[in-house]
Design a protein around this motif. Sequence first.
Motif, PDB file in Angstrom:
ATOM      1  N   VAL A  92      30.831 -10.776 122.132  1.00  0.00           N
ATOM      2  CA  VAL A  92      31.381 -11.841 121.289  1.00  0.00           C
ATOM      3  C   VAL A  92      32.474 -12.639 121.992  1.00  0.00           C
ATOM      4  O   VAL A  92      32.958 -13.630 121.449  1.00  0.00           O
ATOM      5  CB  VAL A  92      31.915 -11.286 119.943  1.00  0.00           C
ATOM      6  N   LEU A  93      32.863 -12.217 123.192  1.00  0.00           N
ATOM      7  CA  LEU A  93      33.880 -12.932 123.952  1.00  0.00           C
ATOM      8  C   LEU A  93      33.283 -14.159 124.632  1.00  0.00           C
ATOM      9  O   LEU A  93      32.080 -14.200 124.900  1.00  0.00           O
ATOM     10  CB  LEU A  93      34.481 -12.016 125.022  1.00  0.00           C
ATOM     11  N   PRO A  94      34.109 -15.151 124.944  1.00  0.00           N
ATOM     12  CA  PRO A  94      33.623 -16.304 125.719  1.00  0.00           C
ATOM     13  C   PRO A  94      33.114 -15.868 127.098  1.00  0.00           C
ATOM     14  O   PRO A  94      33.474 -14.797 127.601  1.00  0.00           O
ATOM     15  CB  PRO A  94      34.875 -17.184 125.860  1.00  0.00           C
ATOM     16  N   TRP A 129      35.588  -9.223 132.385  1.00  0.00           N
ATOM     17  CA  TRP A 129      35.382  -7.827 131.993  1.00  0.00           C
ATOM     18  C   TRP A 129      34.504  -7.097 133.002  1.00  0.00           C
ATOM     19  O   TRP A 129      34.792  -5.972 133.398  1.00  0.00           O
ATOM     20  CB  TRP A 129      34.768  -7.760 130.597  1.00  0.00           C
ATOM     21  N   LYS A 130      33.434  -7.746 133.435  1.00  0.00           N
ATOM     22  CA  LYS A 130      32.542  -7.121 134.418  1.00  0.00           C
ATOM     23  C   LYS A 130      33.281  -6.854 135.727  1.00  0.00           C
ATOM     24  O   LYS A 130      33.137  -5.794 136.335  1.00  0.00           O
ATOM     25  CB  LYS A 130      31.321  -8.003 134.662  1.00  0.00           C
ATOM     26  N   GLU A 131      34.088  -7.813 136.145  1.00  0.00           N
ATOM     27  CA  GLU A 131      34.841  -7.639 137.377  1.00  0.00           C
ATOM     28  C   GLU A 131      35.902  -6.544 137.218  1.00  0.00           C
ATOM     29  O   GLU A 131      36.110  -5.736 138.127  1.00  0.00           O
ATOM     30  CB  GLU A 131      35.503  -8.957 137.776  1.00  0.00           C
ATOM     31  N   LEU A 155      43.119  -6.389 125.159  1.00  0.00           N
ATOM     32  CA  LEU A 155      43.895  -7.508 125.709  1.00  0.00           C
ATOM     33  C   LEU A 155      43.032  -8.755 125.811  1.00  0.00           C
ATOM     34  O   LEU A 155      43.454  -9.851 125.418  1.00  0.00           O
ATOM     35  CB  LEU A 155      44.454  -7.133 127.085  1.00  0.00           C
ATOM     36  N   LEU A 156      41.820  -8.595 126.316  1.00  0.00           N
ATOM     37  CA  LEU A 156      40.916  -9.743 126.433  1.00  0.00           C
ATOM     38  C   LEU A 156      40.551 -10.308 125.064  1.00  0.00           C
ATOM     39  O   LEU A 156      40.481 -11.529 124.892  1.00  0.00           O
ATOM     40  CB  LEU A 156      39.651  -9.342 127.196  1.00  0.00           C
ATOM     41  N   GLU A 157      40.318  -9.447 124.098  1.00  0.00           N
ATOM     42  CA  GLU A 157      39.965  -9.910 122.750  1.00  0.00           C
ATOM     43  C   GLU A 157      41.107 -10.712 122.114  1.00  0.00           C
ATOM     44  O   GLU A 157      40.892 -11.785 121.548  1.00  0.00           O
ATOM     45  CB  GLU A 157      39.608  -8.718 121.854  1.00  0.00           C
ATOM     46  N   VAL A 158      42.305 -10.183 122.221  1.00  0.00           N
ATOM     47  CA  VAL A 158      43.463 -10.835 121.594  1.00  0.00           C
ATOM     48  C   VAL A 158      43.763 -12.171 122.262  1.00  0.00           C
ATOM     49  O   VAL A 158      43.996 -13.178 121.591  1.00  0.00           O
ATOM     50  CB  VAL A 158      44.699  -9.901 121.650  1.00  0.00           C
ATOM     51  N   SER A 205      41.721 -14.074 124.025  1.00  0.00           N
ATOM     52  CA  SER A 205      40.666 -15.066 123.797  1.00  0.00           C
ATOM     53  C   SER A 205      40.794 -15.652 122.398  1.00  0.00           C
ATOM     54  O   SER A 205      40.554 -16.839 122.191  1.00  0.00           O
ATOM     55  CB  SER A 205      39.280 -14.485 124.016  1.00  0.00           C
ATOM     56  N   ALA A 206      41.205 -14.829 121.434  1.00  0.00           N
ATOM     57  CA  ALA A 206      41.418 -15.322 120.073  1.00  0.00           C
ATOM     58  C   ALA A 206      42.595 -16.297 120.028  1.00  0.00           C
ATOM     59  O   ALA A 206      42.608 -17.225 119.218  1.00  0.00           O
ATOM     60  CB  ALA A 206      41.657 -14.163 119.117  1.00  0.00           C
ATOM     61  N   ASP A 207      43.578 -16.095 120.912  1.00  0.00           N
ATOM     62  CA  ASP A 207      44.727 -17.008 120.983  1.00  0.00           C
ATOM     63  C   ASP A 207      44.405 -18.280 121.744  1.00  0.00           C
ATOM     64  O   ASP A 207      45.221 -19.196 121.785  1.00  0.00           O
ATOM     65  CB  ASP A 207      45.917 -16.317 121.658  1.00  0.00           C
ATOM     66  N   GLY A 208      43.238 -18.334 122.386  1.00  0.00           N
ATOM     67  CA  GLY A 208      42.820 -19.523 123.108  1.00  0.00           C
ATOM     68  C   GLY A 208      43.352 -19.608 124.531  1.00  0.00           C
ATOM     69  O   GLY A 208      43.297 -20.667 125.143  1.00  0.00           O
ATOM     70  N   GLN A 209      43.845 -18.519 125.060  1.00  0.00           N
ATOM     71  CA  GLN A 209      44.336 -18.519 126.433  1.00  0.00           C
ATOM     72  C   GLN A 209      43.179 -18.390 127.408  1.00  0.00           C
ATOM     73  O   GLN A 209      42.139 -17.825 127.080  1.00  0.00           O
ATOM     74  CB  GLN A 209      45.318 -17.374 126.650  1.00  0.00           C
ATOM     75  N   SER A 210      43.386 -18.896 128.623  1.00  0.00           N
ATOM     76  CA  SER A 210      42.354 -18.750 129.644  1.00  0.00           C
ATOM     77  C   SER A 210      42.517 -17.401 130.340  1.00  0.00           C
ATOM     78  O   SER A 210      43.572 -16.770 130.278  1.00  0.00           O
ATOM     79  CB  SER A 210      42.450 -19.880 130.672  1.00  0.00           C
ATOM     80  N   VAL A 211      41.476 -16.984 131.017  1.00  0.00           N
ATOM     81  CA  VAL A 211      41.502 -15.711 131.734  1.00  0.00           C
ATOM     82  C   VAL A 211      42.576 -15.737 132.814  1.00  0.00           C
ATOM     83  O   VAL A 211      43.285 -14.742 133.024  1.00  0.00           O
ATOM     84  CB  VAL A 211      40.119 -15.393 132.354  1.00  0.00           C
ATOM     85  N   GLU A 212      42.731 -16.862 133.496  1.00  0.00           N
ATOM     86  CA  GLU A 212      43.718 -16.969 134.565  1.00  0.00           C
ATOM     87  C   GLU A 212      45.134 -16.813 134.024  1.00  0.00           C
ATOM     88  O   GLU A 212      46.008 -16.252 134.693  1.00  0.00           O
ATOM     89  CB  GLU A 212      43.587 -18.309 135.299  1.00  0.00           C
ATOM     90  N   GLU A 213      45.388 -17.307 132.812  1.00  0.00           N
ATOM     91  CA  GLU A 213      46.712 -17.145 132.200  1.00  0.00           C
ATOM     92  C   GLU A 213      47.007 -15.681 131.915  1.00  0.00           C
ATOM     93  O   GLU A 213      48.153 -15.242 132.002  1.00  0.00           O
ATOM     94  CB  GLU A 213      46.804 -17.938 130.889  1.00  0.00           C
ATOM     95  N   VAL A 214      45.989 -14.927 131.578  1.00  0.00           N
ATOM     96  CA  VAL A 214      46.161 -13.535 131.174  1.00  0.00           C
ATOM     97  C   VAL A 214      46.174 -12.600 132.375  1.00  0.00           C
ATOM     98  O   VAL A 214      47.080 -11.773 132.534  1.00  0.00           O
ATOM     99  CB  VAL A 214      45.037 -13.112 130.200  1.00  0.00           C
ATOM    100  N   LEU A 215      45.170 -12.721 133.225  1.00  0.00           N
ATOM    101  CA  LEU A 215      44.991 -11.769 134.322  1.00  0.00           C
ATOM    102  C   LEU A 215      45.516 -12.279 135.657  1.00  0.00           C
ATOM    103  O   LEU A 215      45.648 -11.501 136.595  1.00  0.00           O
ATOM    104  CB  LEU A 215      43.505 -11.422 134.482  1.00  0.00           C
ATOM    105  N   GLY A 216      45.779 -13.552 135.754  1.00  0.00           N
ATOM    106  CA  GLY A 216      46.153 -14.131 137.032  1.00  0.00           C
ATOM    107  C   GLY A 216      44.912 -14.378 137.875  1.00  0.00           C
ATOM    108  O   GLY A 216      43.785 -14.250 137.402  1.00  0.00           O
TER     109      GLY A 216
END
Length: 117
Positions: free
Chosen positions: A25-27, A34-36, A62-65, A67-78
């Motif tokens: 259900v994630l973008p 997640w796979k990486e 962390l990814l679910e929360v 993504s629900a907030d509309g943040q990009s992966v780079e903002e979250v994980l670097g």
Amino acid sequence: MNFFEKITGRDMTKEMKAFEERVKVLPAEYQTAWKEMNNHLWIHGDFTGRNLMPILDSALELLEVTSADGQSVEEVLGDDIKGFCAALVGDEGAKTYRDKWRDQLNKNVARKLGGLK
């Protein structure tokens, strides 16, 4: 978890399937991340990998929360997912199972050679 499930790893299979259902259900960019993350985290697992289940659950949450907030992966994980995963399991110098096995083998050989003298 009963004895049979623990021995066969069936409990982990169920948990991993549940993780994969949550990932669906994630973008798309989060699914790729997640796979990486999975690829980089599993090398830090013990023999069974059970030590990683809480870490994987937290990482997925962390990814679910985010993504629900509309943040990009780079903002979250670097931009260094491998480094993020190493930090997640301990620290930058976290040992992989290969390192642990190599250390154990070296200790066993040293003990055997030391015992020959």
